[in-house]
Write a protein that holds these residues in place. Structure first.
Motif, mmCIF file in Angstrom:
data_model
loop_
_atom_site.group_PDB
_atom_site.id
_atom_site.type_symbol
_atom_site.label_atom_id
_atom_site.label_comp_id
_atom_site.label_asym_id
_atom_site.label_seq_id
_atom_site.Cartn_x
_atom_site.Cartn_y
_atom_site.Cartn_z
ATOM 1 N N GLU A 367 0.820 -1.208 0.000
ATOM 2 C CA GLU A 367 0.000 0.000 0.000
ATOM 3 C C GLU A 367 0.855 1.259 0.000
ATOM 4 N N LYS A 368 1.875 1.311 0.880
ATOM 5 C CA LYS A 368 2.687 2.525 0.987
ATOM 6 C C LYS A 368 3.565 2.723 -0.239
ATOM 7 N N ALA A 371 1.248 4.180 -2.787
ATOM 8 C CA ALA A 371 0.922 5.566 -2.454
ATOM 9 C C ALA A 371 2.085 6.493 -2.781
#
Length: 412
Positions: A367-368, A371
């Motif tokens: 996820e990071k 992002a």
């Protein structure tokens, strides 16, 4: 990308300064290897500026013609050229990057093939830039525009942006420029992209020109230096490279870790909610070959399926080319693509499980990581910027540019 043998690199456990990794070519065997390790050479090959010669002097002509002498020539007009001699610097190692396959280039970088398959003239310079690393700790790496050719010369022609500095030295920019972006807060879970800058032949830092080849340089940014940080991006107008320090790589996930995450994901036996067949991400060696267990996803809503043609209207190849489909779970329309695990570990900002996919390409990562790259504006053309997937450099779609994947667990 190819790798001419770098002379003077020790084979007895050399000190590693870091690695340059090309965005969009991670593990793509068809384009050659895409990363280059910068290691301490057995003998320093660095250089530093020394004597400045005015034009038309015997000393200037000798410096340019002497193939053992590094020099930079700044052509101010047809009648005036300033030549700066460079002398040996035993405290640093120099590595050169560019499109040329000649021996002075340590890391040969070529443009990514265009999507339409049409060949185009490369915008990457034959001798694009050089990275200079301190041989002693902390092994700081600094980047400079332009590289020395086979005659150990750099020539800045009349049309190149160039100027005399306040201390009487010369400096200049290459035709399409070398851009650098240093991330804020390091390269990790809290990273944020910094502003793009242009670095000069002498390593000074400037704001961007109006266009890549504009004759007017930007404003000098004196508080900033040309030192690369872990996670710095270097853009050569046709290829973008990620710099990872040896220390940063020591704390980054490895290929083995990504393989373990793939196995763990497959061990959960995700199912297609339509066909109820078990899905599995293919091994890293079989990437880009769609098989019958391949996970597919609707990249607007994130629902993961196996491939389904809905009455045979489309096969997988046609679906990949015409990806707009309606999700049978939520009726959302959007890209419908096969999912691939992003296999270049150096692009990850953490070691968390792969839960998100870039849209519209379908590369999967944490996820990071998704992002972070969704916030990085990568140079495109002569003056545009857009966020792109680091694994394939396909521009991200409007909106978030990534989606959380929704897997269905087995019913038994």
């Amino acid at each position: 990308m190819s790798f001419p043998s770098s002379e003077n690199i020790s084979t007895k456990g050399p000190v590693k300064y870091g690695e340059l990794i090309v965005l969009g070519c991670g593990g793509d065997k068809e384009r050659g290897r895409s990363r280059f390790a910068l290691c301490r050479r057995s003998k320093a090959n660095g250089v530093k500026p020394s004597t400045v010669h005015a034009s038309c002097t015997p000393q200037a002509a000798k410096a340019v013609s002497n193939k053992e002498q590094h020099s930079i020539s700044y052509t101010l007009s047809r009648a005036q050229t300033v030549v700066v001699e460079y002398s040996h610097d035993g405290g640093v190692d120099m590595f050169q990057v560019g499109r040329s396959t000649e021996s002075p280039i340590d890391f040969v970088v070529t443009d990514a093939p265009p999507a339409d398959g049409q060949s185009a003239q490369s915008t990457i310079s034959r001798f694009a830039c050089r990275v200079v690393c301190q041989r002693e700790p902390p092994h700081a790496a600094r980047i400079y525009a332009a590289g020395f050719d086979s005659s150990r010369n750099i020539f800045l022609g009349e049309k190149a942006a160039k100027w005399r500095t306040a201390d009487g030295q010369m400096d200049g920019l290459t035709t399409n420029g070398v851009l650098v972006m240093n991330p804020r807060h390091g390269f990790g879970q809290g990273s944020r992209p910094g502003p793009w800058r242009e670095v000069s032949v002498c390593g000074n830092v400037f704001t961007l020109r109006e266009t890549r080849s504009s004759p007017q340089r930007g404003q000098m940014v004196e508080p900033e230096s040309n030192e690369l940080a872990d996670g710095s991006l270097v853009d050569l107008c046709g290829a973008t490279l990620l710099w990872r320090t040896a220390e940063g790589l020591a704390h980054a996930p490895t290929a083995k870790h990504l393989e373990a995450l793939r196995r763990e994901l497959n061990a959960g036996r995700p199912q297609c909610p339509v066909g109820l067949n078990t899905l599995a991400f293919p091994s890293m060696r079989r990437r880009d070959v769609v098989d019958e267990r391949q996970p597919w996803a609707y990249l607007r809503c994130g629902h993961v399926h196996g491939y389904h043609g809905w009455g045979g209207r489309r096969d997988p190849e046609v679906a990949a080319a015409c990806p707009e489909r309606e999700c049978p779970m939520c009726r959302t329309r959007g890209p419908y693509k096969p999912l691939w695990l992003g296999c270049e570990a150096g692009f990850y900002v953490d070691a968390e499980p792969p839960t998100h996919a870039f849209a519209p390409c379908g590369h999967v990562c944490s996820e990071k990581t998704a992002a972070y790259w969704g916030r990085v504006p990568l140079p495109h053309g002569t003056h545009a910027f857009h966020a792109a997937c680091p694994f394939c450099v396909e521009p991200l779609g409007a909106g978030a540019g990534c989606v959380r994947l929704i897997f269905q667990s087995p019913l038994d």
